[in-house]
Write an enzyme that holds these catalytic residues in place. Structure first.
Site, PDB file in Angstrom:
ATOM      1  N   GLU A 222      32.290  35.669  32.518  1.00  0.00           N
ATOM      2  CA  GLU A 222      33.483  36.384  32.966  1.00  0.00           C
ATOM      3  C   GLU A 222      33.331  36.549  34.472  1.00  0.00           C
ATOM      4  O   GLU A 222      32.596  37.415  34.940  1.00  0.00           O
ATOM      5  CB  GLU A 222      33.588  37.730  32.234  1.00  0.00           C
ATOM      6  CG  GLU A 222      34.983  38.307  32.233  1.00  0.00           C
ATOM      7  CD  GLU A 222      35.252  39.145  33.458  1.00  0.00           C
ATOM      8  OE1 GLU A 222      35.866  38.594  34.394  1.00  0.00           O
ATOM      9  OE2 GLU A 222      34.876  40.307  33.483  1.00  0.00           O
TER      10      GLU A 222
ATOM     11  N   CYS B  59      38.060  42.874  38.189  1.00  0.00           N
ATOM     12  CA  CYS B  59      38.201  41.431  37.977  1.00  0.00           C
ATOM     13  C   CYS B  59      39.645  41.076  37.659  1.00  0.00           C
ATOM     14  O   CYS B  59      40.048  39.911  37.780  1.00  0.00           O
ATOM     15  CB  CYS B  59      37.276  40.960  36.856  1.00  0.00           C
ATOM     16  SG  CYS B  59      37.344  41.993  35.380  1.00  0.00           S
TER      17      CYS B  59
END
Length: 513
Positions: free
Chosen positions: A266, A300
Site C-alpha cells: 500500500e 495516502c
C-alpha cells in the site's frame, strides 16, 4: 498554552502508566522520538538488532504452528477481546496518536475507531472462512476447496496511520490462524508500544477465560531499516504487508518475489477528483477542502490533483482559495484546529521544493508558507497550498506528502479521464457530478483506474467493510474488508472418493490380486 510550553513527554508518561507500559520500554534507548506538535523529544526507545529480529521471527513461526490448530471461531474470540480493550483505551491511544503524529483529536480517535471496527469485522469473519464445493466430472467423488493459514505475517507500517494499518492486517491474519511480526515506522514507535500492550491485555484475558494461545502470537520489533530487511528476507515469513513510499515498495517487492513470497503493498496515492459541469458546487467545495487539507495532506488518500471543467472553474476555485486562507492551523490538541503540523523538516523541505518547481512551470501558488515558526522553531506548520497549473507536469505526477492541491482545467470528459489516469499511482479517486452517464462511466472499466473510485464524495478515507489498496503501480494488494482475508491464507483443492472404484486412463489395468 503556547506550543513551546506543552509538556508532551509528561502526557506520554501518564498514558503509558495507564496502559501498564514500563518506562524502560520507551526511555534510555537509542531511537529518539519527537512530537511534530512542538519538535520536542517525547521518548527514546531501545532497538532490537537484526539477529534479535531473526530469533523473534523463528519464535513467531513456532507460535503459528500451534495457533493454526485452534478453531477459527475461537481465534475470533481473541480478536473480540482485543476490540473490547481498544474501546477501553480509545481515548488514551487516540491522544497518543495525536501527540506522536500530529493528527487533530478527532482524527486520532477516528484511527482507533478503525481498529475497533476491523476487530468487529474479523470476529464475524472467523465463522465465514468459506470454501467452495466444486462440481466434479468423476462419479462418486466430491471436490471442494479449503483455506489454510499461511504462517508468519510480516507487517511494516508508515507514520501517517501508525496503528490502524497494523489492525487491518493483524485482526484478519490472526483469525485466519497466522502469527504476526510488526515493524513500525521509526517515527511512530510509541503508538506501536501502546498497541502491543493493549493486545497483550486481550491475550491475557483470553487465556484467563480458558482459551489456548501461544506466546509470540503478536511480536513488535522496534528498529530501523535493517529490521525491515530481516523481516522481508526471512524464509519463514510467507507474506509481508508493507505501507510506505513507492521507493520502499520497489525495494521490498522484488526481494519478496525473489524468494516467491507474497506482498501486500500500500504505497503512493496522488489521488485526483474530477468536477463536472453538473456538480453540486457546495458539496464539492466541502468534499475537496476536507480531502485535500485534512491531516495536513499526509494521508495516502489525500486529494492532490483536481480537474475542474472550464464552465465551473471560475465559480469554484476562488471559493476554494478563500476556504484555504481561512482554515485554522495549530496544535492538533486544541479544539477547532483543522490542520496540524507536518511530520518533520524533511516533509517541509519536500513541499517547498515541489512548490518552487510548480512556479517554474507556470503554476500560480496560493498558500504553502510556514506558520507558527516563532512559537515552535522545531515544528513545521504550513498553510495548505492551492496551485493552479496550466497543465499536468512531472511535478504534479509525482506525489508530495504534504498539503498541496494542483488544480487544472479541462474541456471534455474524456480529456479529464485521460488526465486523471495519466499517473503511475492509483490508490483512490472521485468524481463530483449529477450526470448519471459520467458517474457510471467513472466507476466502469474505462473510468478511474484506481483501487477506490467514489462519486460525490472525496477520495480520502475508507470504510472497514471494503477492501483497501490496489494501486496500479505495484500490482497492489488489498487489506481490510470484503474478501481481503484470502491474502492471508492458502487455498487447497480437495477431491474425496467415496466409491469403490478409481477412474484410470482408458486401457490402464493393474493386477492387484
Amino acid at each position: 498554552m503556547t506550543l513551546a510550553k506543552l509538556d508532551l513527554a509528561a502526557e506520554v508518561d501518564k498514558i503509558f502508566a495507564d496502559l501498564g507500559v514500563a518506562a524502560d520500554k520507551y526511555k534510555g534507548g537509542t531511537l529518539a522520538v519527537r512530537s511534530p506538535i512542538s519538535g520536542t523529544e517525547i521518548g527514546r526507545l531501545p532497538e532490537v538488532t537484526a539477529a534479535d529480529a531473526k530469533k523473534a521471527i523463528d519464535a513467531a513461526h513456532e507460535a503459528f504452528l500451534e495457533w493454526r490448530l485452534v478453531p477459527a471461531p475461537k481465534r475470533g474470540e481473541l480478536i473480540r477481546l482485543l476490540g473490547e480493550e481498544l474501546r477501553s483505551a480509545k481515548a488514551a491511544l487516540g491522544r497518543l496518536v495525536s501527540i506522536e503524529v500530529g493528527k487533530v483529536t478527532s482524527e486520532g480517535l477516528g484511527e482507533v475507531q478503525e481498529m475497533i471496527d476491523i476487530c468487529d469485522f474479523a470476529v464475524g469473519l472467523s465463522r465465514q472462512l468459506y470454501g467452495l464445493t466444486i462440481a466434479t466430472e468423476r462419479s462418486e467423488h466430491r471436490m471442494m476447496e479449503t483455506w489454510h493459514p499461511l504462517g508468519v505475517i510480516g507487517i511494516i507500517s508508515a507514520f501517517n496511520f501508525p496503528v490502524a494499518v497494523w489492525s487491518w492486517n493483524s485482526a484478519l491474519a490472526i483469525v485466519c490462524g497466522n502469527s504476526t511480526v510488526w515493524k513500525p515506522s521509526e517515527k511512530t514507535p510509541l503508538t506501536a508500544l501502546a498497541t502491543q500492550a493493549i493486545f497483550d491485555k486481550a491475550l491475557a484475558r483470553y487465556i484467563a477465560n480458558g482459551g489456548s494461545a501461544p506466546k509470540n502470537l503478536s511480536t513488535l520489533l522496534i528498529g530501523g531499516r535493517d529490521i525491515g530487511e530481516a523481516l522481508v528476507d526471512h524464509e519463514k515469513v510467507p507474506l509481508v504487508s508493507a505501507t510506505g513510499s513507492t521507493r520502499m515498495g520497489r525495494e521490498v517487492g522484488p526481494k519478496l518475489a525473489q524468494r516467491f513470497a507474497r506482498s501486500i503493498l500500500e504505497l503512493g496515492g496522488n489521488n485526483a477528483a474530477i468536477v463536472t459541469p453538473t456538480a453540486d458546487l457546495d458539496l464539492t467545495l466541502r468534499g475537496v477542502a476536507f480531502a485535500a487539507m485534512g491531516t495536513a495532506g499526509q494521508r495516502c488518500t489525500t486529494l492532490r490533483r483536481l480537474f475542474v471543467h472550464d464552465s465551473v472553474y471560475d465559480a469554484l476555485v476562488p471559493r476554494l482559495a478563500k476556504a484555504y486562507q481561512s482554515v485554522t492551523i495549530g496544535s492538533p490538541l486544541t479544539e477547532g484546529n483543522l490542520v496540524g503540523p507536518l511530520i518533520d523538516r524533511q516533509a517541509f523541505d519536500k513541499m517547498q521544493a515541489a512548490l518552487q518547481a510548480s512556479k517554474a512551470a507556470g503554476g500560480k501558488v496560493v498558500g504553502g508558507e510556514r506558520v507558527l515558526d516563532a512559537e515552535a522553531t522545531d515544528a513545521y506548520y504550513v498553510r495548505p497550498a492551492i496551485v493552479e497549473m496550466p497543465r499536468q507536469t512531472d511535478t504534479v505526477k509525482e506525489e508530495t506528502f504534504a498539503p498541496i492541491l494542483y488544480v487544472m482545467k479541462y474541456s471534455t470528459f474524456d480529456e479529464a479521464l485521460a488526465l486523471h489516469n495519466d499517473v503511475p499511482q492509483g490508490l483512490s479517486s472521485s468524481i463530483f457530478t449529477n450526470d448519471m452517464r459520467e458517474a457510471e462511466t467513472f466507476v466502469s472499466a474505462r473510468g478511474s483506474d484506481c483501487g477506490i473510485a467514489n462519486v460525490n464524495i472525496g477520495p480520502s478515507g475508507a470504510e472497514i467493510g471494503g477492501a483497501f489498496g490496489g494501486e496500479k503501480e505495484t500490482g497492489g494488494g488489498r487489506e481490510s474488508g470484503s474478501d481481503a482475508w484470502r491474502a492471508y491464507m492458502r487455498r487447497a483443492t480437495n477431491t474425496l472418493n467415496y466409491g469403490r472404484t478409481l477412474p484410470l486412463a482408458q486401457g490402464v489395468k493393474f493386477d492387484i490380486e
